[in-house]
Design an enzyme around this catalytic site. Structure first.
Site, short mmCIF file in Angstrom:
data_model
loop_
_atom_site.label_atom_id
_atom_site.label_comp_id
_atom_site.label_asym_id
_atom_site.label_seq_id
_atom_site.Cartn_x
_atom_site.Cartn_y
_atom_site.Cartn_z
N HIS B 118 0.86 -1.18 0.00
CA HIS B 118 0.00 0.00 0.00
C HIS B 118 0.90 1.24 0.00
O HIS B 118 2.00 1.19 0.55
CB HIS B 118 -0.84 -0.06 1.28
CG HIS B 118 -1.93 0.97 1.39
ND1 HIS B 118 -1.67 2.29 1.68
CD2 HIS B 118 -3.27 0.86 1.26
CE1 HIS B 118 -2.83 2.94 1.73
NE2 HIS B 118 -3.80 2.11 1.47
N ASP B 197 2.87 -4.93 8.17
CA ASP B 197 1.66 -4.13 8.02
C ASP B 197 0.46 -5.07 8.15
O ASP B 197 0.17 -5.84 7.24
CB ASP B 197 1.69 -3.43 6.65
CG ASP B 197 0.38 -2.71 6.34
OD1 ASP B 197 -0.57 -2.81 7.14
OD2 ASP B 197 0.31 -2.06 5.29
N GLN B 200 -4.71 -5.28 7.01
CA GLN B 200 -5.71 -6.15 6.39
C GLN B 200 -5.72 -7.55 6.98
O GLN B 200 -6.52 -8.39 6.56
CB GLN B 200 -5.45 -6.24 4.88
CG GLN B 200 -5.57 -4.91 4.15
CD GLN B 200 -7.00 -4.41 4.05
OE1 GLN B 200 -7.96 -5.18 4.15
NE2 GLN B 200 -7.16 -3.11 3.87
N LYS B 223 -10.60 -0.81 10.53
CA LYS B 223 -10.77 -1.95 9.63
C LYS B 223 -11.11 -3.21 10.41
O LYS B 223 -11.26 -4.29 9.83
CB LYS B 223 -9.50 -2.16 8.81
CG LYS B 223 -9.22 -1.03 7.82
CD LYS B 223 -8.07 -1.39 6.91
CE LYS B 223 -7.43 -0.20 6.25
NZ LYS B 223 -8.27 0.44 5.22
N CYS B 361 -4.76 2.55 -3.68
CA CYS B 361 -3.48 3.02 -3.11
C CYS B 361 -2.36 2.01 -3.31
O CYS B 361 -1.48 1.86 -2.46
CB CYS B 361 -3.62 3.36 -1.62
SG CYS B 361 -4.72 4.71 -1.30
#
Lengths: 138, 403
Positions: B118, B197, B200, B223, B361
């Protein structure tokens, strides 16, 4: 025809669809196919309108004191929206283009395309058409 | 088995209609909807507990501070971290910026990213590289969106200071084998700092930062059914002192004079100013909510949704799915042949189906596939097989209208 007259004509045309959005969008898609296409030689970086998720190229010319637009987009619904804008503003004077409020977009139930959250850049498109007209009126 | 009917009653927004159709919300990768438990936590905080924290001698401030620090414990335990390792931020992007701004390297150092990242896991490192005269290196992917692991090994060298890598691709949903990757990197260079990261992955997979053995793990609250403006930066205990301060202010110190300041130890040092108190408390409510359902059960159910949706999409000849396999979190990116994603997304919206269109993104990833964007459907625990049917029907109608 004056801008307001063409706007009224479009509002009447779209009123036939009532609440039937599918027919309305089918019509919009058809309009996209009739868009006065931009000459390939004008499909250059500086003619791309920023702020669009789909790419829109627009070219404008001044002929006998009137402004004429050609454009293209890689998205067909966007193309339909551009076609509507061009139908209203093509062949008008720079002054009239700058001053018009384009209220027909609300009246034909496509105002969602004016929302800044939408990435289709109709607002950027209108700004571009007005800015070009400002340039021509100098 | 999840009681989806009951779960759906916990999310009031799912009762909404869009364009006279029931809302089908498939944009969970962008942000999830919030359960009443989270909404009520915010109201409750402002109705009964609001005060500034870590400062007041009065009862309200004590109560708010306790709730805030209790939330730190809850969120830390959720990813098997210690509360002393958990910094609250405004989101994943903020977390990555804190890391990238807090690390400096000698000239010609290398930072390793992947083609999947991202923009929020690219741009902060780009700025870092400019400042430190460091180089960005990129691990390439295979056509199916999986990382070229052999190349990853070749790219780790003595110069590699940081590897920052997404756990789950936000665009494709592909799950990277980060545990194996981390252990491989450790073997190649034990000094390399590893950033994961998890924006997600946290909503979909059980996370255990100790088991993963990463140095940093970052994610967003919004999220994972929590409020916007909340995020987490996990910093492994023994690397805490490698992270320099890139922002500072009130609430982070022991003593201050114009000549010298002595900072507190631990996470508070990285939380200057009044934090998003109600957000953090509501985030812990989101964690408790997920725990009450069970993340493994959620993962399994979402996987069934993914399989069902992909099998239905496979029946539409015009549809091309990227990363068309099941080693994924509940995300599907696809395009319709000869149609712009924007057109398809616009028509799906008219049918009440919320999907995301565009580059998500991840422009470098779009460049890899040589496309300008995709249509992305991403699922959460409250989505249903019936909603997938509505989506597929809408998609078929949209394709018909456009062609």
């Amino acid at each position: 025809m004056k801008i307001s007259e063409i706007e009224n004509e479009i509002v009447e045309e779209f009123s036939l669809f009532g609440d039937d959005w599918e027919s309305k969008y089918e019509h919009l898609i058809d309009l996209g196919k009739s868009l006065p296409l931009i000459d390939e030689k004008y499909k250059i970086e500086e003619n791309i309108i920023k702020g669009c998720q789909s790419r829109v190229w627009m070219h404008s010319e001044l002929k006998d004191g009137k402004v004429y637009f050609t454009a293209d987009s890689d998205a067909i619904i966007t193309k339909g929206m551009v076609a509507l804008m061009i139908r209203v503003l093509n062949g008008q004077t720079a002054k009239d283009i700058i001053e018009t409020k384009l209220e027909f977009i609300n009246k034909i139930g496509l105002k969602e395309h004016l929302s800044p959250t939408r990435a289709n850049g109709l607002v950027s498109m209108i700004n571009r058409m007005k800015m070009d007209s400002v340039k021509f009126s100098r | 088995m999840l009681d989806i009917k009951a779960i759906r009653t916990h999310f009031p927004i799912l009762q909404k209609t869009v364009n006279n159709n029931p809302l089908v919300y498939f944009d969970n990768g962008a942000t999830t909807q919030k359960p009443l438990a989270v909404i009520n936590a915010i109201t409750e905080y402002y109705t009964k507990q609001n005060a500034n924290i870590h400062r007041g001698v009065h009862a309200l401030s004590r109560e708010a501070t306790e709730l805030f620090e209790e939330a730190r414990k809850t969120v830390a335990h959720f990813i098997n971290a210690e509360e002393s390792e958990l910094i609250f931020t405004s989101g994943t992007t903020h977390s990555i910026n804190l890391i990238a701004n807090g690390l400096s390297f000698e000239k010609d150092s290398e930072i390793l990213l992947t083609q999947l990242e991202h923009h929020s896991n690219i741009l902060p490192w780009q700025l870092n590289a400019q400042k430190n005269n460091a180089k960005l290196k990129v691990v390439p992917i295979h056509e199916d969106g999986t990382l070229q692991l052999e190349n990853l090994k070749n790219l780790v060298s003595k110069k590699t200071k940081v590897v920052s890598i997404t756990h789950v691709s936000n665009t494709l949903g592909v799950i990277n084998p980060i545990k194996e990757i981390i252990s491989e990197i450790r073997k190649l260079n034990s000094n390399t700092l590893i950033v994961i990261d998890g924006a997600q992955s946290v909503p979909h997979l059980k996370i255990d930062v100790k088991d993963l053995d990463c140095d940093f793990f970052v994610f967003s609250g919004h999220k994972m059914y929590g409020p916007t403006g909340t995020g987490v930066l996990y910093v492994k205990k023994n690397v805490f002192n490698q992270l320099q301060l890139s922002a500072s202010g009130g609430g982070t110190i022991k003593t201050v004079s114009f000549e010298k300041t002595e900072y507190v130890d631990g996470p508070l040092k990285f939380e200057p100013g009044t934090p998003n108190i109600e957000g953090v408390i509501a985030l812990s409510a989101a964690v408790k909510y997920i725990d009450s359902i069970g993340i493994e059960k959620i993962a399994q159910y979402e996987h069934e949704l993914l399989g069902y949706a992909q099998s239905k999409l496979a029946e539409i000849p015009e549809v091309e799915v990227y990363a068309n396999h099941l080693n994924k979190a509940a995300v599907i990116s696809f395009n319709v042949k000869n149609q712009h994603p924007f057109d398809v997304g616009t028509l799906l919206d008219k049918y009440g189906v919320a999907v995301r269109t565009g580059h998500h993104c991840t422009q470098p990833l779009m460049n890899y596939y040589n496309i300008s964007g995709t249509i992305r459907a991403s699922f959460a625990m409250y989505n249903t097989f019936e909603e997938i049917d509505v989506f597929i029907l809408g998609l078929k109608k949209a394709i018909k209208m456009l062609s």
